[in-house]
Design a protein around this motif. Structure first.
Motif, short mmCIF file in Angstrom:
data_model
loop_
_atom_site.label_atom_id
_atom_site.label_comp_id
_atom_site.label_asym_id
_atom_site.label_seq_id
_atom_site.Cartn_x
_atom_site.Cartn_y
_atom_site.Cartn_z
N LYS A 98 61.57 13.02 4.14
CA LYS A 98 61.88 14.31 4.75
C LYS A 98 60.65 15.20 4.80
N GLU A 99 59.90 15.24 3.72
CA GLU A 99 58.66 16.03 3.70
C GLU A 99 57.71 15.57 4.81
N LEU A 100 57.59 14.27 4.96
CA LEU A 100 56.67 13.73 5.95
C LEU A 100 57.17 13.98 7.37
N LEU A 101 58.47 13.92 7.56
CA LEU A 101 59.05 14.22 8.87
C LEU A 101 58.72 15.64 9.31
N HIS A 102 58.95 16.59 8.44
CA HIS A 102 58.71 17.98 8.80
C HIS A 102 57.21 18.28 8.95
N TRP A 103 56.40 17.65 8.12
CA TRP A 103 54.96 17.83 8.24
C TRP A 103 54.46 17.26 9.58
N SER A 104 54.95 16.07 9.94
CA SER A 104 54.55 15.46 11.22
C SER A 104 54.98 16.33 12.39
N ALA A 105 56.17 16.89 12.30
CA ALA A 105 56.66 17.75 13.38
C ALA A 105 55.80 19.00 13.53
N ARG A 106 55.41 19.60 12.41
CA ARG A 106 54.57 20.81 12.48
C ARG A 106 53.21 20.50 13.09
N ASN A 107 52.75 19.26 12.90
CA ASN A 107 51.43 18.87 13.38
C ASN A 107 51.47 18.10 14.70
N ASN A 108 52.68 18.02 15.27
CA ASN A 108 52.85 17.33 16.55
C ASN A 108 52.34 15.89 16.50
N SER A 109 52.58 15.23 15.37
CA SER A 109 52.16 13.85 15.17
C SER A 109 53.35 12.92 15.31
N SER A 110 53.15 11.77 15.90
CA SER A 110 54.20 10.76 15.94
C SER A 110 54.51 10.29 14.53
N LEU A 111 55.78 10.05 14.26
CA LEU A 111 56.19 9.46 12.98
C LEU A 111 56.97 8.19 13.28
N ILE A 112 56.46 7.06 12.81
CA ILE A 112 57.13 5.77 12.94
C ILE A 112 57.38 5.27 11.53
N TYR A 113 58.63 5.20 11.14
CA TYR A 113 58.95 4.96 9.73
C TYR A 113 59.83 3.72 9.54
N ALA A 114 59.81 3.22 8.32
CA ALA A 114 60.56 2.03 7.97
C ALA A 114 61.98 2.38 7.54
N SER A 115 62.93 1.95 8.34
CA SER A 115 64.32 1.95 7.90
C SER A 115 64.65 0.52 7.47
N SER A 116 65.91 0.15 7.45
CA SER A 116 66.27 -1.17 6.94
C SER A 116 67.60 -1.62 7.49
N ALA A 117 67.69 -2.93 7.75
CA ALA A 117 68.96 -3.52 8.19
C ALA A 117 69.99 -3.53 7.07
N SER A 118 69.56 -3.21 5.86
CA SER A 118 70.52 -3.16 4.75
C SER A 118 71.59 -2.09 4.97
N VAL A 119 71.33 -1.13 5.87
CA VAL A 119 72.32 -0.08 6.13
C VAL A 119 73.61 -0.64 6.72
N TYR A 120 73.56 -1.88 7.24
CA TYR A 120 74.76 -2.48 7.85
C TYR A 120 75.68 -3.15 6.83
N GLY A 121 75.28 -3.15 5.57
CA GLY A 121 76.13 -3.71 4.54
C GLY A 121 76.42 -5.17 4.75
N ASP A 122 77.69 -5.55 4.63
CA ASP A 122 78.04 -6.97 4.73
C ASP A 122 78.07 -7.48 6.17
N GLY A 123 77.84 -6.59 7.12
CA GLY A 123 77.75 -7.00 8.52
C GLY A 123 79.07 -7.12 9.24
#
Length: 320
Positions: A98-123
């Motif tokens: 979250k800190e990095l998201l808001h910092w990137s937004a203030r600086n007009n920088s692209s943010l490409i971050y790692a999420s995960s397929a684990s969010v889908y649980g058992d599928g």
């Protein structure tokens, strides 16, 4: 300049290498090198500077000027799916992001971050980037899920690119430091070298021995997607990143055996502690990524395993 958090880690270091291949070495790598073996992942790349992950976060909060930052590739996080310290995970994977998201937004920088397929649980709900499919079944997945949710609420007011990449089962060079969390391909190669036998989980639920299926995706294909997104800054959102085709652990293990020209598969009892928090099937729905314009193919398991084992066993000296 570009910033790569987790830049000494698995996927992060391959993104750094990809940026080098594109002629870019003006890169700040941010990581935690208490596990000093990770420095090996930076030994053959060019960067402009290195900063400790905690120091970087402190400087962000203090409002330090890092100059003109085109993009932040945020790959740094606790990646252990067996970690159950929720307080630690939410601080490291959620609050830091979250800190990095808001910092990137203030600086007009692209943010490409790692999420995960684990969010889908058992599928059981599918693998499309939709709230109806998401049901995390471990603490690691929950930390990733909550940041994705935060990003979705943030996107309507975002002026700069924000992209989450839901990595499926990534394997390839520079993962040795992950230990038990390294890929099945990595461990299978070591087991062939050590004993001549690859150990896979036996039958579980409705799956026969070794027939659990995952979407195994080669790490350099993931770096290619991240670089393509950077080159297309008008694209934002949360995207799956896999091959789009699930394969069994048996197929992966057989690919390792075929590369070595020897070996057998042995099955061990499925661990009791994983029975309610294990993904027996994953398969990325790539519809949104393809609709966004990404057309490059992904390596299949055999192609990826052979490329990886060439690198891992030292028979492809030109590989980076």
């Amino acid at each position: 300049m570009k910033i790569v958090t987790g830049g000494a880690g698995f996927i992060g270091s391959r993104i750094v290498s990809k940026l080098n291949d594109m002629g870019d070495s003006d890169i700040l790598v941010v990581d935690d090198l208490r596990e000093g073996i990770k420095m090996r992942n930076l030994a053959n790349v060019e960067i402009a500077d290195f900063m400790d992950a905690d120091d970087f976060l402190h400087r962000l909060k203090m409002g330090e000027d890092f100059g003109d930052i085109e993009a932040v590739f945020h790959m740094g996080a606790c990646s252990s799916t067996t970690e159950w310290d929720g307080r630690y995970l939410m601080r490291r994977n959620y609050e830091y992001s979250k800190e990095l998201l808001h910092w990137s937004a203030r600086n007009n920088s692209s943010l490409i971050y790692a999420s995960s397929a684990s969010v889908y649980g058992d599928g059981n709900r599918g693998f499309s980037e939709d709230a109806a499919a998401e049901y995390p079944i471990n603490m690691y997945a929950y930390s990733k899920y909550q940041f994705d949710q935060y990003v979705r609420r943030f996107l309507p007011k975002a002026k700069a690119q924000v992209v989450g990449l839901r990595f499926f089962n990534v394997y390839g060079p520079h993962e040795a430091h992950k230990g038990s969390m390294a890929s099945v391909a990595f461990h299978a190669n070591n087991q062939i070298n050590d004993t001549g036998a690859i150990r896979l989980f036996g039958a579980s639920g409705n799956n026969a021995a070794g027939e659990q299926k995952r979407d195994f995706v080669y790490v350099d294909d993931c770096a290619d997607v991240a670089a393509w997104l950077f080159e297309n800054p008008d694209i934002s959102g949360v995207f799956n990143l896999g091959t789009g085709k699930a394969e069994t652990f048996n197929v992966l293990a057989q690919s390792v055996i075929d590369w070595h020209g020897r070996g057998v598969i042995e099955y061990i009892p499925f661990p009791d502690h994983l029975k309610n928090s294990y993904q027996s099937f994953t398969e990325a729905d790539l519809s949104n990524l393809r609709a966004a314009g990404y057309t490059a193919p992904f390596r299949d398991v055999r192609e990826g395993v052979f490329a990886y084992l060439n690198w891992l066993n030292g028979s492809a000296a030109a590989a980076k």
